[in-house]
Design a protein around this motif. Structure first.
Motif, PDB file in Angstrom:
ATOM      1  N   ILE A 358       0.850  -1.197   0.000  1.00  0.00           N
ATOM      2  CA  ILE A 358       0.000   0.000   0.000  1.00  0.00           C
ATOM      3  C   ILE A 358       0.880   1.241   0.000  1.00  0.00           C
ATOM      4  CG2 ILE A 358      -1.747   1.292   1.280  1.00  0.00           C
ATOM      5  CD1 ILE A 358      -2.696  -1.391   2.432  1.00  0.00           C
ATOM      6  N   LYS A 359       0.648   2.120  -0.962  1.00  0.00           N
ATOM      7  CA  LYS A 359       1.344   3.398  -1.055  1.00  0.00           C
ATOM      8  C   LYS A 359       0.317   4.516  -0.862  1.00  0.00           C
ATOM      9  CE  LYS A 359       5.193   1.341  -2.498  1.00  0.00           C
ATOM     10  NZ  LYS A 359       6.425   1.280  -1.694  1.00  0.00           N
ATOM     11  N   GLU A 364       4.699   9.331  -3.393  1.00  0.00           N
ATOM     12  CA  GLU A 364       5.609   9.483  -4.529  1.00  0.00           C
ATOM     13  C   GLU A 364       6.483  10.730  -4.412  1.00  0.00           C
ATOM     14  OE1 GLU A 364       4.322   8.591  -8.656  1.00  0.00           O
ATOM     15  OE2 GLU A 364       2.334   8.401  -7.768  1.00  0.00           O
ATOM     16  N   GLY A 365       6.224  11.567  -3.415  1.00  0.00           N
ATOM     17  CA  GLY A 365       6.999  12.808  -3.290  1.00  0.00           C
ATOM     18  C   GLY A 365       6.688  13.750  -4.433  1.00  0.00           C
ATOM     19  N   SER A 366       7.724  14.237  -5.103  1.00  0.00           N
ATOM     20  CA  SER A 366       7.518  15.180  -6.194  1.00  0.00           C
ATOM     21  C   SER A 366       6.800  14.544  -7.379  1.00  0.00           C
ATOM     22  CB  SER A 366       8.870  15.748  -6.667  1.00  0.00           C
ATOM     23  OG  SER A 366       9.719  14.693  -7.112  1.00  0.00           O
ATOM     24  N   GLY A 367       6.752  13.209  -7.430  1.00  0.00           N
ATOM     25  CA  GLY A 367       6.002  12.540  -8.487  1.00  0.00           C
ATOM     26  C   GLY A 367       4.505  12.654  -8.308  1.00  0.00           C
ATOM     27  N   LEU A 370       0.500  16.944  -5.657  1.00  0.00           N
ATOM     28  CA  LEU A 370      -0.772  17.358  -5.069  1.00  0.00           C
ATOM     29  C   LEU A 370      -1.435  16.236  -4.269  1.00  0.00           C
ATOM     30  CD1 LEU A 370      -2.259  19.408  -8.052  1.00  0.00           C
ATOM     31  CD2 LEU A 370      -1.002  20.243  -6.053  1.00  0.00           C
ATOM     32  N   ASN A 371      -0.676  15.192  -3.934  1.00  0.00           N
ATOM     33  CA  ASN A 371      -1.202  14.069  -3.138  1.00  0.00           C
ATOM     34  C   ASN A 371      -2.513  13.517  -3.719  1.00  0.00           C
ATOM     35  OD1 ASN A 371       0.946  14.501  -1.503  1.00  0.00           O
ATOM     36  ND2 ASN A 371      -0.216  15.212   0.282  1.00  0.00           N
ATOM     37  N   GLN A 372      -2.475  13.268  -5.022  1.00  0.00           N
ATOM     38  CA  GLN A 372      -3.686  12.836  -5.708  1.00  0.00           C
ATOM     39  C   GLN A 372      -3.800  11.323  -5.876  1.00  0.00           C
ATOM     40  OE1 GLN A 372      -2.796  15.531  -9.114  1.00  0.00           O
ATOM     41  NE2 GLN A 372      -4.979  16.053  -8.974  1.00  0.00           N
ATOM     42  N   ARG A 373      -2.714  10.600  -5.691  1.00  0.00           N
ATOM     43  CA  ARG A 373      -2.736   9.181  -6.034  1.00  0.00           C
ATOM     44  C   ARG A 373      -2.238   8.310  -4.878  1.00  0.00           C
ATOM     45  NH1 ARG A 373      -0.817  11.821 -10.365  1.00  0.00           N
ATOM     46  NH2 ARG A 373       1.359  11.441  -9.786  1.00  0.00           N
ATOM     47  N   ALA A 374      -2.993   7.264  -4.632  1.00  0.00           N
ATOM     48  CA  ALA A 374      -2.559   6.180  -3.747  1.00  0.00           C
ATOM     49  C   ALA A 374      -2.684   4.881  -4.524  1.00  0.00           C
ATOM     50  CB  ALA A 374      -3.404   6.138  -2.486  1.00  0.00           C
TER      51      ALA A 374
END
Length: 402
Positions: A358-359, A364-367, A370-374
């Motif tokens: 689980i991520k 992802e940091g700078s990847g 906007l903290n849009q993906r888990a």
């Protein structure tokens, strides 16, 4: 194998890995039938990707050679070994979860994803093991038929076919199972893995003994449905079925011999895969041709020689049961009857166990600025299966009732 399935709109705020691991494994275990009965072997960590199974070859019984002459020392025998090698592979998939889904979803999407991934990976591992087991050269065709494409509607799984398989295993000195998967003691038995369709045909026999009629309270295997002639039957929805790979009609017929044909419909993915391999066999009116190439853009096949054909003449593969008048072949089911240690299942340092990964959003940091993906993923780090003694596993090929 790695698959990326993207969802656009859930997550769950609770990242309890132990819970999701349990969810994954519980779901996967419902699929693992073929993988349950193999001899288990782990490669030590940093021990490479390959494992070797070794066994001593039996001495040949020979009365004349073993008869002693008084006072004469006989020639000694030499120990010999045979070995089987196998190489592990990785399997995994994941789901991407957006922050909007995390905010708006009604369901616990991480838990649901873990369950779906468990079913998917469990099925893949089951297929890997099943296909390895079906590679046995010890094949029994129902009704004593000479080839798979001779199997018609009457060549179903019967009690007599099971008895023949048991006879073969006994003559080959196959070892019986004497314990259940949990280690509890059971009467000596062979194991049979069959499809629900095969079970349907077999249960018509009055000699069939289902689990509810067992005379004692033995520990039963998951999926166990009955027993017959010293064979315990375990049902799997993933039992091997041999289906005709290609069955296609031309878009237009021709009376002028040519080495190309354009098909009337778009082939399925499995048909495209087969047609795209030069050298594969393809049949026309019972005559075998060799595939030269397939152009997916024009849906045109080039074969090894010029032929004439009508629009109602099928191009087909001869890899399933008895064909009808249009060369559509019947499905053939594979039922496996085997003894202990007939095959092995291999991982690295116990890594055959499925792992939930689980991520969380923003991991992802700078990847992911906007903290849009888990993501929630599942992986089997290393696994394979291999037949160890083909004489101890019988593949019965047969048709089934409609």
């Amino acid at each position: 194998m790695a698959i990326n399935t993207t969802l656009n709109t859930a997550s769950n705020a609770y990242f309890n890995k132990q819970f999701y691991d349990k969810k994954l494994l519980e779901t996967a275990k419902t699929r693992l039938v073929h993988a349950s009965f193999g001899q288990k072997r782990s490669i030590p960590r940093h021990g490479g990707k390959r494992v070797e199974f070794r066994k001593y070859n039996l001495f040949t019984p020979d009365v004349d050679a073993l008869t002693l002459v008084e006072g004469v020392t006989p020639t000694g025998q030499s120990l010999t070994q045979s070995n089987v090698e196998a190489e592990v592979g990785q399997y995994g998939a994941y789901v991407e979860v957006s922050d909007l889904l995390d905010l708006t979803a009604y369901d616990e999407v991480l838990a649901d994803s873990a369950e779906l991934l468990g079913e998917q990976l469990g099925t893949v591992i089951e297929w890997v093991t099943r296909d390895a087991m079906c590679a046995t050269t010890n094949v029994q065709l129902a009704g004593g038929k000479a080839a798979r494409h001779h199997l018609g509607d009457t060549e179903k799984l019967t009690v007599d076919e099971i008895r023949k398989a048991v006879r073969t295993l006994k003559k080959n000195k196959a070892r019986t199972f004497t314990t259940a998967i949990d280690g509890s003691v059971r009467r000596p038995h062979f194991v049979c893995i069959c499809s629900p369709d095969a079970t349907y045909d077999l249960q018509n026999d009055p000699l069939w003994q289902d689990v509810s009629k067992y005379s004692n309270a033995e520990q039963i295997y998951s999926g166990e449905i009955g027993r017959l002639f010293g064979v315990v039957f375990v049902e799997s929805t993933e039992a091997k079925v041999y289906r005709q790979t290609v069955h296609l009609f031309p878009k237009n017929g021709t009376t002028t011999a040519k080495d190309t044909v354009t098909f009337a419909r778009i082939p399925t993915e499995s048909e495209k895969k087969y047609l795209s391999v030069p050298g594969n066999e393809i049949y026309l009116d019972g005559d075998m041709l060799t595939i030269v190439s397939y152009d997916e853009a024009t849906n045109t096949l080039t074969v090894s020689e010029s032929v004439t054909y009508a629009v109602n003449t099928a191009f087909y593969t001869d890899d399933a049961g008895m064909p009808d008048s249009k060369y559509r072949e019947r499905d053939v089911h594979a039922t496996l009857v085997f003894g202990a240690d007939a095959y092995g299942v291999i991982d690295v340092d116990g890594s055959g166990t499925m792992e939930t990964i689980i991520k969380p959003h923003g991991s992802e940091g700078s990847g992911d600025p906007l903290n849009q993906r888990a993501t929630v993923g599942a992986k089997v780090a290393a696994y394979t299966a291999k037949i160890l003694n083909p004489l101890w596993i019988v593949r019965i090929e047969h048709t089934v009732s409609a």
